[in-house]
Design an enzyme around this catalytic site. Structure first.
Site, PDB file in Angstrom:
ATOM      1  N   GLU A 166       0.798  -1.230   0.000  1.00 56.71           N
ATOM      2  CA  GLU A 166       0.000   0.000   0.000  1.00 56.71           C
ATOM      3  C   GLU A 166       0.831   1.281   0.000  1.00 56.71           C
ATOM      4  O   GLU A 166       0.788   2.067   0.965  1.00 56.71           O
ATOM      5  CB  GLU A 166      -0.960   0.008   1.194  1.00 56.71           C
ATOM      6  CG  GLU A 166      -1.943  -1.147   1.171  1.00 56.71           C
ATOM      7  CD  GLU A 166      -3.020  -1.061   2.248  1.00 56.71           C
ATOM      8  OE1 GLU A 166      -2.947  -0.163   3.100  1.00 56.71           O
ATOM      9  OE2 GLU A 166      -3.940  -1.890   2.219  1.00 56.71           O
ATOM     10  N   GLU A 368      -5.181  -8.762   0.527  1.00 53.57           N
ATOM     11  CA  GLU A 368      -5.795  -8.482   1.826  1.00 53.57           C
ATOM     12  C   GLU A 368      -7.278  -8.251   1.597  1.00 53.57           C
ATOM     13  O   GLU A 368      -7.665  -7.613   0.606  1.00 53.57           O
ATOM     14  CB  GLU A 368      -5.242  -7.201   2.489  1.00 53.57           C
ATOM     15  CG  GLU A 368      -3.879  -7.326   3.091  1.00 53.57           C
ATOM     16  CD  GLU A 368      -3.404  -6.040   3.776  1.00 53.57           C
ATOM     17  OE1 GLU A 368      -4.233  -5.258   4.281  1.00 53.57           O
ATOM     18  OE2 GLU A 368      -2.181  -5.821   3.793  1.00 53.57           O
TER      19      GLU A 368
HETATM   20  C1  FCB Z   1      -4.464  -2.265   5.524  1.00 53.28           C
HETATM   21  C2  FCB Z   1      -3.030  -2.515   5.914  1.00 53.28           C
HETATM   22  C3  FCB Z   1      -2.860  -3.562   6.972  1.00 53.28           C
HETATM   23  C4  FCB Z   1      -3.970  -3.598   8.000  1.00 53.28           C
HETATM   24  C5  FCB Z   1      -5.320  -3.470   7.360  1.00 53.28           C
HETATM   25  C6  FCB Z   1      -6.447  -3.465   8.315  1.00 53.28           C
HETATM   26  O1  FCB Z   1      -4.600  -0.990   5.013  1.00 53.28           O
HETATM   27  O2  FCB Z   1      -2.265  -2.959   4.820  1.00 53.28           O
HETATM   28  O3  FCB Z   1      -1.598  -3.374   7.529  1.00 53.28           O
HETATM   29  O4  FCB Z   1      -3.766  -2.690   9.008  1.00 53.28           O
HETATM   30  O5  FCB Z   1      -5.373  -2.320   6.565  1.00 53.28           O
END
Ligand code: FCB
Length: 472
Positions: A166, A368
């Site tokens: 990110e 994620e």
């Molecule tokens: C994302 C991050 C991760 C975590 C989630 C909830 O933005 O990559 O580290 O904190 O959110």
């Protein structure tokens, strides 16, 4: 009801990061990173005054976590190496840090799990932050050195590498929106950071390709970038100005990175728009050649919520930052109230279609996705003690359903990592919102306990089938 199937070779895994799990922040020669520095400076900034120090006790319990991953049918997980653990202040290898990661990767392999490795997860070493962090080109060079060392040390152990997680988040949270230390509100500085991270990413990919050519990496290794992507949405019947807000949001958050990793360049229309608003990027002669090396083998997409924007009502905000878009609240939005994030599973499908149409060569996985909920113990069954997280089952089921539909419609989408299979520390929110299929009991020495959703997940990873309401 609709029956959906995920391909046989579709993989399931766990997403995590070093700074959110490892703990042991001061041992083994580890230096302070920005999170440790901020925790030491201002513990009140963290939910319940829980700073970065503890992680979720992964260092001591990782073999137990690996058994849990296996039990749930996961075949891989991602973590990150902490720069502040691997290298010392002179950029030389910290032998204890090296040993730490060799052992971790060996334990993962012995458990039959593949470990994906990311090199940077918002965790700038404090001594480099004091030298200007991402605003300083020497820190960019230091990152390239760090990446090269990591490839050299672990190239034979790890197949899947990522340069950044990110990369849009630090510019936003630290430099523009003033949410994270050092609380800046400076758009120009935020974009300098975004630009320099792009150069750093490209230098790391170049170092990776050199290491591979020199025989230091596994033959089957690959490198990628992970970002939080979502096609921006706007109101129905948008005005020209709404569409312009979409163009710039998409340009800065998505196309910037997608063009970099597929074409080795940054989108000209976005650079022009930034320049026309007075933004000065620290572009040096020779940078185009560096960026040209930023092409990757595949991509990770973190998806939690959609981005909805509309035309801004003002040109600049109170800090003088140019405003390209304002949030648009969709009247039909379904919210995860704990996190203040909209739940819109179809966004993952739309992103898959965007890649299919605009970047057809690029393979990706959902790196994620997850649901963080506050006060989860309210859902604990009094008799069994098991947290009844039906909301999480629904959340994951609906996202997996749209993943299955995207694959059926031609998206090059090969796997799914859930964020935080085991509850972990989440930046300034600390342990406020719990994401896991597995509870971490902070009042009982970080003890792990399966939630209801864990049993549901085990079935999905076994059968690769889902039953969902039509269109849900
Ligand atoms: C994302 C991050 C991760 C975590 C989630 C909830 O933005 O990559 O580290 O904190 O959110």
């Amino acid at each position: 009801m609709e029956q959906l199937t995920l391909p046989k070779d579709f993989f399931f895994g766990a997403a995590m990061s070093g700074p959110q799990t490892e703990g042991e922040w001061k041992s083994g020669g580890k230096l302070e990173n920005l999170w440790d520095l901020w925790s030491n400076l201002e513990l009140d900034a963290f939910h319940n005054r829980v700073g970065s120090y503890g992680g979720n006790d992964f260092t001591r319990r990782h073999n137990e976590d690996f058994q849990i991953f296996k039990d749930l049918g996961l075949t891989s997980f991602r973590t990150s190496i902490q720069w502040s653990r691997l290298l010392d202040e002179d950029g030389n290898v910290n032998p204890e840090g090296e040993k730490y990661y060799h052992e971790l990767f060996a334990d993962a392999a012995a458990s039959g799990l593949e470990c994906f490795v990311n090199l940077y997860h918002f965790d700038m070493p404090a001594y480099l932050f004091r030298r200007g962090g991402w605003e300083n080109r020497e820190v960019v060079e230091a990152y390239a050195n760090y990446a090269a060392k990591a490839f050299e040390l672990f190239g034979k152990e790890i197949r899947c590498w990522f340069t950044f997680n990110e990369p849009i988040v630090e510019p936003d949270q630290r430099y523009q929106n003033g949410v994270w230390y050092p609380y800046l509100h400076n758009f120009n500085r935020a974009k300098v950071v975004q630009y320099n991270i792009s150069v750093a990413h490209s230098l790391a990919v170049a170092a990776y390709r050199r290491a591979k050519a020199a025989g230091l990496m596994r033959e089957d290794s690959r490198i990628g970038l992970i970002n939080c992507f979502t096609p921006p949405y706007t109101r129905e019947n948008p005005s020209e100005a709404d569409l312009e807000a979409v163009r710039m949001t998409d340009g800065i958050n998505n196309r910037w990175w997608l063009d970099l990793v597929t074409k080795g360049e940054l989108p000209a229309d976005v650079l022009d728009s930034l320049a026309s608003r007075g933004v000065e990027l620290p572009i040096r002669p020779g940078d185009a050649e560096i960026l040209a090396q930023g092409k990757v083998d595949w991509l990770g997409c973190n998806y939690y919520h959609p981005e909805r924007v509309q035309a801004p009502s003002r040109e600049v905000d109170e800090s003088g930052c140019p405003v390209f878009a304002e949030p648009y609240v969709w009247p039909e939005a379904k919210m995860n109230e704990s996190r203040g994030w909209e739940i819109y599973p179809k966004g993952i499908y739309d992103f898959g279609m965007k890649l299919k149409n605009e970047y057809p060569e690029l393979e990706f996985f959902v790196s994620e996705n997850g649901m963080g909920v506050e006060h989860e113990w309210d859902f604990r069954d009094a008799e069994t003690g098991v947290i009844q997280d039906d909301y999480r089952i629904e959340f994951v089921r609906e996202h997996l359903a749209w993943i299955a539909r995207a694959i059926a419609d031609g998206a090059n989408l090969v796997g799914y990592h859930y964020w935080a299979v085991v509850d972990n520390w989440s930046w300034s929110n600390a342990f406020k919102n719990r994401y896991g299929f597995v509870e971490v009991d902070l009042e009982d020495g970080y003890k792990r306990r399966l939630k209801k959703s864990a049993n549901w997940l085990r079935e999905v990873t076994k059968t690769h089938t889902l039953t969902v309401e039509e269109g849900k």
